[in-house]
Each structure stands twice: as C-alpha cells, then as structure tokens.
Design a protein around this motif. Structure first.
Motif, PDB file in Angstrom:
ATOM      1  N   LEU A 108     -84.775  35.885 -31.159  1.00  0.00           N
ATOM      2  CA  LEU A 108     -86.104  36.623 -30.925  1.00  0.00           C
ATOM      3  C   LEU A 108     -86.826  37.232 -31.964  1.00  0.00           C
ATOM      4  CD1 LEU A 108     -85.295  38.819 -27.657  1.00  0.00           C
ATOM      5  CD2 LEU A 108     -86.285  36.682 -27.833  1.00  0.00           C
ATOM      6  N   TYR A 109     -86.036  37.081 -33.353  1.00  0.00           N
ATOM      7  CA  TYR A 109     -86.535  37.589 -34.482  1.00  0.00           C
ATOM      8  C   TYR A 109     -87.734  36.740 -34.628  1.00  0.00           C
ATOM      9  CZ  TYR A 109     -82.240  40.486 -35.217  1.00  0.00           C
ATOM     10  OH  TYR A 109     -81.237  41.427 -35.150  1.00  0.00           O
ATOM     11  N   LYS A 110     -87.471  35.368 -34.365  1.00  0.00           N
ATOM     12  CA  LYS A 110     -88.715  34.543 -34.714  1.00  0.00           C
ATOM     13  C   LYS A 110     -89.641  34.611 -33.505  1.00  0.00           C
ATOM     14  CE  LYS A 110     -89.264  29.420 -35.291  1.00  0.00           C
ATOM     15  NZ  LYS A 110     -88.427  28.105 -35.297  1.00  0.00           N
ATOM     16  N   VAL A 111     -89.183  34.627 -32.496  1.00  0.00           N
ATOM     17  CA  VAL A 111     -90.093  34.899 -31.258  1.00  0.00           C
ATOM     18  C   VAL A 111     -91.177  36.002 -31.507  1.00  0.00           C
ATOM     19  CG1 VAL A 111     -90.508  35.160 -29.011  1.00  0.00           C
ATOM     20  CG2 VAL A 111     -88.824  33.705 -29.698  1.00  0.00           C
ATOM     21  N   TYR A 112     -90.728  37.274 -32.008  1.00  0.00           N
ATOM     22  CA  TYR A 112     -91.318  38.282 -32.071  1.00  0.00           C
ATOM     23  C   TYR A 112     -92.246  38.409 -33.654  1.00  0.00           C
ATOM     24  CZ  TYR A 112     -88.627  40.326 -28.460  1.00  0.00           C
ATOM     25  OH  TYR A 112     -88.158  40.655 -27.115  1.00  0.00           O
ATOM     26  N   ASP A 113     -91.697  37.332 -34.348  1.00  0.00           N
ATOM     27  CA  ASP A 113     -92.418  37.300 -35.626  1.00  0.00           C
ATOM     28  C   ASP A 113     -92.025  38.378 -36.595  1.00  0.00           C
ATOM     29  OD1 ASP A 113     -93.687  35.784 -37.761  1.00  0.00           O
ATOM     30  OD2 ASP A 113     -95.766  36.710 -37.014  1.00  0.00           O
ATOM     31  N   ILE A 114     -90.674  38.588 -36.541  1.00  0.00           N
ATOM     32  CA  ILE A 114     -90.180  39.934 -37.424  1.00  0.00           C
ATOM     33  C   ILE A 114     -89.732  39.444 -38.786  1.00  0.00           C
ATOM     34  CG2 ILE A 114     -88.476  41.662 -37.317  1.00  0.00           C
ATOM     35  CD1 ILE A 114     -88.774  41.808 -34.624  1.00  0.00           C
ATOM     36  N   ASP A 115     -90.121  40.114 -39.798  1.00  0.00           N
ATOM     37  CA  ASP A 115     -89.656  39.723 -41.236  1.00  0.00           C
ATOM     38  C   ASP A 115     -88.131  40.009 -41.416  1.00  0.00           C
ATOM     39  OD1 ASP A 115     -89.222  39.173 -43.844  1.00  0.00           O
ATOM     40  OD2 ASP A 115     -90.837  40.419 -44.406  1.00  0.00           O
ATOM     41  N   THR A 116     -87.220  39.148 -41.284  1.00  0.00           N
ATOM     42  CA  THR A 116     -85.815  39.623 -41.333  1.00  0.00           C
ATOM     43  C   THR A 116     -85.294  40.245 -42.917  1.00  0.00           C
ATOM     44  OG1 THR A 116     -85.311  37.240 -41.894  1.00  0.00           O
ATOM     45  CG2 THR A 116     -85.055  38.003 -39.626  1.00  0.00           C
ATOM     46  N   THR A 117     -86.309  40.065 -43.602  1.00  0.00           N
ATOM     47  CA  THR A 117     -86.124  40.862 -45.071  1.00  0.00           C
ATOM     48  C   THR A 117     -86.145  42.466 -44.885  1.00  0.00           C
ATOM     49  OG1 THR A 117     -88.377  40.276 -45.842  1.00  0.00           O
ATOM     50  CG2 THR A 117     -86.635  38.680 -46.528  1.00  0.00           C
ATOM     51  N   ALA A 125     -86.694  45.066 -33.718  1.00  0.00           N
ATOM     52  CA  ALA A 125     -86.445  43.964 -32.729  1.00  0.00           C
ATOM     53  C   ALA A 125     -85.846  44.777 -31.434  1.00  0.00           C
ATOM     54  CB  ALA A 125     -85.204  42.818 -33.010  1.00  0.00           C
ATOM     55  N   LEU A 126     -84.770  45.551 -31.504  1.00  0.00           N
ATOM     56  CA  LEU A 126     -84.293  46.544 -30.580  1.00  0.00           C
ATOM     57  C   LEU A 126     -85.361  47.099 -29.879  1.00  0.00           C
ATOM     58  CD1 LEU A 126     -80.838  47.377 -32.284  1.00  0.00           C
ATOM     59  CD2 LEU A 126     -81.188  45.842 -30.575  1.00  0.00           C
ATOM     60  N   LYS A 127     -86.058  47.842 -30.464  1.00  0.00           N
ATOM     61  CA  LYS A 127     -87.120  48.613 -30.012  1.00  0.00           C
ATOM     62  C   LYS A 127     -87.943  47.750 -28.873  1.00  0.00           C
ATOM     63  CE  LYS A 127     -90.470  52.138 -31.102  1.00  0.00           C
ATOM     64  NZ  LYS A 127     -91.298  52.976 -32.149  1.00  0.00           N
ATOM     65  N   ARG A 128     -88.699  46.651 -29.445  1.00  0.00           N
ATOM     66  CA  ARG A 128     -89.441  46.018 -28.804  1.00  0.00           C
ATOM     67  C   ARG A 128     -88.657  45.147 -27.592  1.00  0.00           C
ATOM     68  NH1 ARG A 128     -93.328  41.160 -30.780  1.00  0.00           N
ATOM     69  NH2 ARG A 128     -93.991  40.302 -28.566  1.00  0.00           N
ATOM     70  N   ILE A 133     -87.648  44.938 -21.317  1.00  0.00           N
ATOM     71  CA  ILE A 133     -86.568  44.719 -20.054  1.00  0.00           C
ATOM     72  C   ILE A 133     -86.837  46.182 -19.103  1.00  0.00           C
ATOM     73  CG2 ILE A 133     -84.175  44.734 -19.400  1.00  0.00           C
ATOM     74  CD1 ILE A 133     -83.641  43.752 -22.102  1.00  0.00           C
ATOM     75  N   ILE A 134     -87.006  45.653 -17.990  1.00  0.00           N
ATOM     76  CA  ILE A 134     -87.314  46.905 -16.935  1.00  0.00           C
ATOM     77  C   ILE A 134     -85.959  46.728 -15.798  1.00  0.00           C
ATOM     78  CG2 ILE A 134     -89.135  47.887 -15.485  1.00  0.00           C
ATOM     79  CD1 ILE A 134     -91.143  46.208 -16.760  1.00  0.00           C
ATOM     80  N   THR A 135     -85.718  47.913 -15.499  1.00  0.00           N
ATOM     81  CA  THR A 135     -84.646  48.032 -14.406  1.00  0.00           C
ATOM     82  C   THR A 135     -85.147  49.064 -13.455  1.00  0.00           C
ATOM     83  OG1 THR A 135     -83.298  49.593 -15.788  1.00  0.00           O
ATOM     84  CG2 THR A 135     -82.599  47.310 -16.083  1.00  0.00           C
ATOM     85  N   ALA A 136     -84.774  48.906 -12.272  1.00  0.00           N
ATOM     86  CA  ALA A 136     -85.343  49.886 -11.357  1.00  0.00           C
ATOM     87  C   ALA A 136     -84.400  49.660 -10.013  1.00  0.00           C
ATOM     88  CB  ALA A 136     -86.904  49.386 -10.917  1.00  0.00           C
ATOM     89  N   GLU A 137     -84.030  50.830  -9.123  1.00  0.00           N
ATOM     90  CA  GLU A 137     -83.457  50.703  -8.145  1.00  0.00           C
ATOM     91  C   GLU A 137     -84.282  50.943  -6.860  1.00  0.00           C
ATOM     92  OE1 GLU A 137     -79.743  53.149  -5.947  1.00  0.00           O
ATOM     93  OE2 GLU A 137     -80.585  54.158  -7.860  1.00  0.00           O
ATOM     94  N   THR A 138     -84.371  50.049  -5.896  1.00  0.00           N
ATOM     95  CA  THR A 138     -85.378  49.911  -4.811  1.00  0.00           C
ATOM     96  C   THR A 138     -85.106  50.745  -3.850  1.00  0.00           C
ATOM     97  OG1 THR A 138     -84.108  48.049  -3.709  1.00  0.00           O
ATOM     98  CG2 THR A 138     -85.505  47.431  -5.453  1.00  0.00           C
ATOM     99  N   LYS A 139     -85.956  50.992  -2.885  1.00  0.00           N
ATOM    100  CA  LYS A 139     -85.769  51.791  -1.663  1.00  0.00           C
ATOM    101  C   LYS A 139     -84.509  51.485  -0.776  1.00  0.00           C
ATOM    102  CE  LYS A 139     -90.362  53.461  -1.678  1.00  0.00           C
ATOM    103  NZ  LYS A 139     -91.735  53.413  -0.660  1.00  0.00           N
ATOM    104  N   GLU A 140     -84.223  49.999  -0.866  1.00  0.00           N
ATOM    105  CA  GLU A 140     -83.204  49.400   0.086  1.00  0.00           C
ATOM    106  C   GLU A 140     -81.971  49.708  -0.939  1.00  0.00           C
ATOM    107  OE1 GLU A 140     -86.027  48.110  -0.645  1.00  0.00           O
ATOM    108  OE2 GLU A 140     -87.094  48.401   1.145  1.00  0.00           O
ATOM    109  N   ASP A 141     -81.653  50.461  -1.883  1.00  0.00           N
ATOM    110  CA  ASP A 141     -80.617  50.512  -2.759  1.00  0.00           C
ATOM    111  C   ASP A 141     -80.185  49.309  -3.506  1.00  0.00           C
ATOM    112  OD1 ASP A 141     -80.078  52.991  -2.098  1.00  0.00           O
ATOM    113  OD2 ASP A 141     -78.832  52.662  -0.233  1.00  0.00           O
TER     114      ASP A 141
END
Length: 395
Positions: A108-117, A125-128, A133-141
């Motif tokens: 993902l460093y390359k995907v995000y075009d992040i300068d590794t230097t 990269a971690l912040k992005r 990533i989204i997580t959620a608990e539905t009404k149906e548990d």
C-alpha cells in the motif's frame, strides 16, 4: 438624477431572467468541467464488505462446562456479551500489527504513493488505512467489515485478508488462554490430589486410633448398646429391690444379685471411660469429641474429593481446547469485488460545483451592476471616492 427607490427582491429575479442564456451556458460548462475534473483528479474508490457473527464457541469449551454446573457463585460460567466480542474484533483489526501486515501484503505504500524515505511514512500509511477500514455492528448483532480501495479486487482481497488474520489472531488468543488454563488447572489438580491423599491418610489414622470407622452406622449402634446396658442395669436394680422386700438383705439371692450389679456397674463404667480395646464398642466418654473430630476429617476428605471432581473435567477440557486450531469465526459473507464504485459521486459533485460557480457568477454580476448603475446616494458617493482614489494612484 433619478430618485432612488430602494432595493426590491424582484430585482434579483429580473436580473437572473435577463441573463438566463449566459447563466445556462455557465452552469452547463461548469457542470462538464466539474465532472471531468472530478473524473481525472479524484481517484475512484470501491468498497467490499464481509459479514460475520460473533462466535459463541465457549459453549463447547470451559465456559460451556462451567455453565452446565449448578450453584456456581456470581456469574462464573456465563459467557461474555456480543459487544465485548465485537470490541475484541475491533482491537485486533485496528492494531498496528494487523495494519502493518495489510500494508506489506498489498504494497500500500506504492498504492498510496507514499515516499518511503520520509521518516513518518509508516504513520502516514497507517493513518490512511485506518480511514479505509470500516467496522460496524448491525441491528441483527452481526459484525460487518468494509475495506475501501482504488481497485475493486484489492478491496475484496483486503477484507478477506482481514477475516483470515482476525481468525488467526482469535485462534492464537484462545489457544494461549487454554494453555494458561491448562497449566493452572494442572498445578491445581496436583495440589488438590496431594491434599486429598493427606486428608484420607489423616482420616485413616484417626479411625485406627479411635476405632470410629463410620459415624453414620456405628454411632447409633454404640448408643443403642449403651442404652441396652443401662436398661439391663436398671432392671437388675429393680429386681434386687423386689428381692429385698421378699427376702432378707442378707439372703444369698440378694447378695449374689448385689455382687452381680456391682460388677455390672464397674464394667459399664470401664466401657464408658475406655471402651473395648479389641471390640467395636467405643468409650462413651470420648464419643462426642471423637465424633466431632471424625466429622471434621471426613468433611475435609469430601471437600477435596468434590474439588478434584470439579477440576479434572476442566483440566481435560483445557487440554483439548489447547489443541484446537479450527476456524472460530462464523463468516456469513466473504468480500467480493464490487461492481460499482462507492466514491466519489461525480454527478452529485458536478451539480454542486456547477451550482456554486453559477451562484458565484450571479453574485459577481449583481454586485457589479449595483455598483455601476445604483442610484443609491451612498453607493454613488463610494463609487466617486473609489474613482478618485484610483485616479490618484494612477498619477
């Protein structure tokens, strides 16, 4: 000079209608430019979602065994709520270790075009990634995991990798917990076994010393024998008193019976104080103390036996749980590559951009017209002052 009649709200409507062709061209041009700009400048994003159900595998493990036992204190044996399981999932998914594995797995460093230097390239990269990533608990548990990426296939691969990693972490945690339980129970079973042997030896030695083998059956028999002996003694005394009234006290019958009663009383006294050394008849004098001591030692044996009976199945179950490495997540839907993008909504953003530009242009023309053509004395005065100021600056 014409008289200033003030501002009328309909002036805006008339102003717009007079320039409807120009405004229409500007709106359509802005719409096209905004759409094209969004198309080329904002990267498309796809979302893939997987659905799982919080596991309840404790029902077949130690938790299930504990729940099956009655009379446990407080809430021992009751499994945790689904919310605690969901919190555990979130902790694992958004942990630095898991996120770094995802980043390295899919480059993902390359995907995000992040300068590794850059010194902080990992944090960037971690912040992005956390935002994607989204997580959620539905009404149906149920528990949903959504991954966003510029590639539909990558989004599905990331969410499925998260499920795989989550399952692996859960197995590690449960095996580690089972190992700790097994080690604890193994040590506790050994201690209880030693305590049980010591209590059994203590009870046996006391039985040998006191002659009290089984209080439930032996004690009633002893009491019954002493009661019978006491009854016989009373009967003999009653017989002697009858003979004394019939015969003289110096008669041989009375003397013989008196000797017999004296020996009987002596023997009964000896039995009460010392019991029979080679028999089952225990001393009545020490019987309460011996019975109490017997009950205490017997109770300790039963306590240790009950604890051992409780601990051994848990120990065996912990050994089995330690060997388990099967999937613990109940996956309902795996992530699949989405057909449609989820971001950005080009048409909506295009319309918003076109509306913003058109309104801005209308505002600009309206202000310009008011400034040039307004009959408001204050505006005229400002215009003259502004013209004079520009003239001075030009000189």
């Amino acid at each position: 000079m014409a008289e200033y009649r003030g501002f009328d709200i309909f002036d805006i409507l008339v102003f717009v209608l007079q320039r409807k062709k120009v405004l229409t061209i500007i709106f359509l041009s802005s719409l096209v430019i905004s759409y094209v700009g969004i198309y080329f400048l904002i990267e498309e994003q796809y979302e893939a979602t997987a659905t799982i159900i919080p596991s309840d595998d404790d029902a077949s493990g130690l938790g299930g065994m504990l729940k099956g036992l009655k009379g446990l204190p407080i809430n021992l044996g009751k499994s945790g709520s689904s919310s605690s399981e969901v919190n555990r999932y979130n902790t694992i998914i958004f942990s630095r270790t898991t996120l770094e594995e995802i980043i390295n797995k899919f480059n993902l460093y390359k995907v995000y075009d992040i300068d590794t230097t850059d010194k902080e390239y990992k944090e960037i990269a971690l912040k992005r990634l956390r935002k994607e990533i989204i997580t959620a608990e539905t009404k149906e548990d149920a528990y949903e995991i959504t991954a966003r990426s510029s590639s539909a296939q990558r989004a599905a691969d990331i969410v499925n990798f998260i499920i795989e990693t989550l399952n692996s972490r859960m197995i590690q945690l449960k095996v580690s917990k089972s190992r700790e339980n097994r080690l604890f129970l193994e040590k506790r079973v050994a201690e209880i076994t030693r305590e049980l042997h010591n209590s059994e030896d203590s009870l046996r030695k006391f039985q040998e010393a006191s002659g009290l083998l089984d209080i439930k059956s032996q004690l009633p028999e002893v009491v019954s024998i002493y009661s019978s002996l006491e009854g016989d003694l009373i009967s003999k005394k009653l017989k002697r008193s009858v003979l004394e009234n019939i015969y003289d006290k110096q008669s041989s019958e009375v003397k013989n019976l008196t000797i017999e009663i004296d020996e009987y009383e002596k023997k009964l006294k000896d039995l009460k104080s010392g019991g029979e050394r080679d028999g089952m008849l225990l001393a009545m004098k020490s019987l309460p103390q011996n019975a109490l001591e017997y009950l205490r030692r017997f109770r300790q044996v039963e306590i240790n036996s009950s604890i051992l009976e409780f601990a051994i199945p848990l120990y065996e179950q912990a050994k089995l749980d330690e060997k388990k490495d099967y999937p613990v997540l109940q996956v309902i839907d795996y992530g699949v590559p989405p057909v449609k993008k989820s971001w950005p909504p080009r048409i909506l953003f295009g319309f918003l951009g076109a509306i913003f530009v058109t309104i801005g242009y209308i505002f600009y023309l309206f202000v310009q017209t008011i400034t040039v053509e307004s009959l408001n004395p204050k505006v005229i005065k400002l215009r003259q002052e502004f013209t004079a100021l520009l003239g001075i600056r030009r000189k």
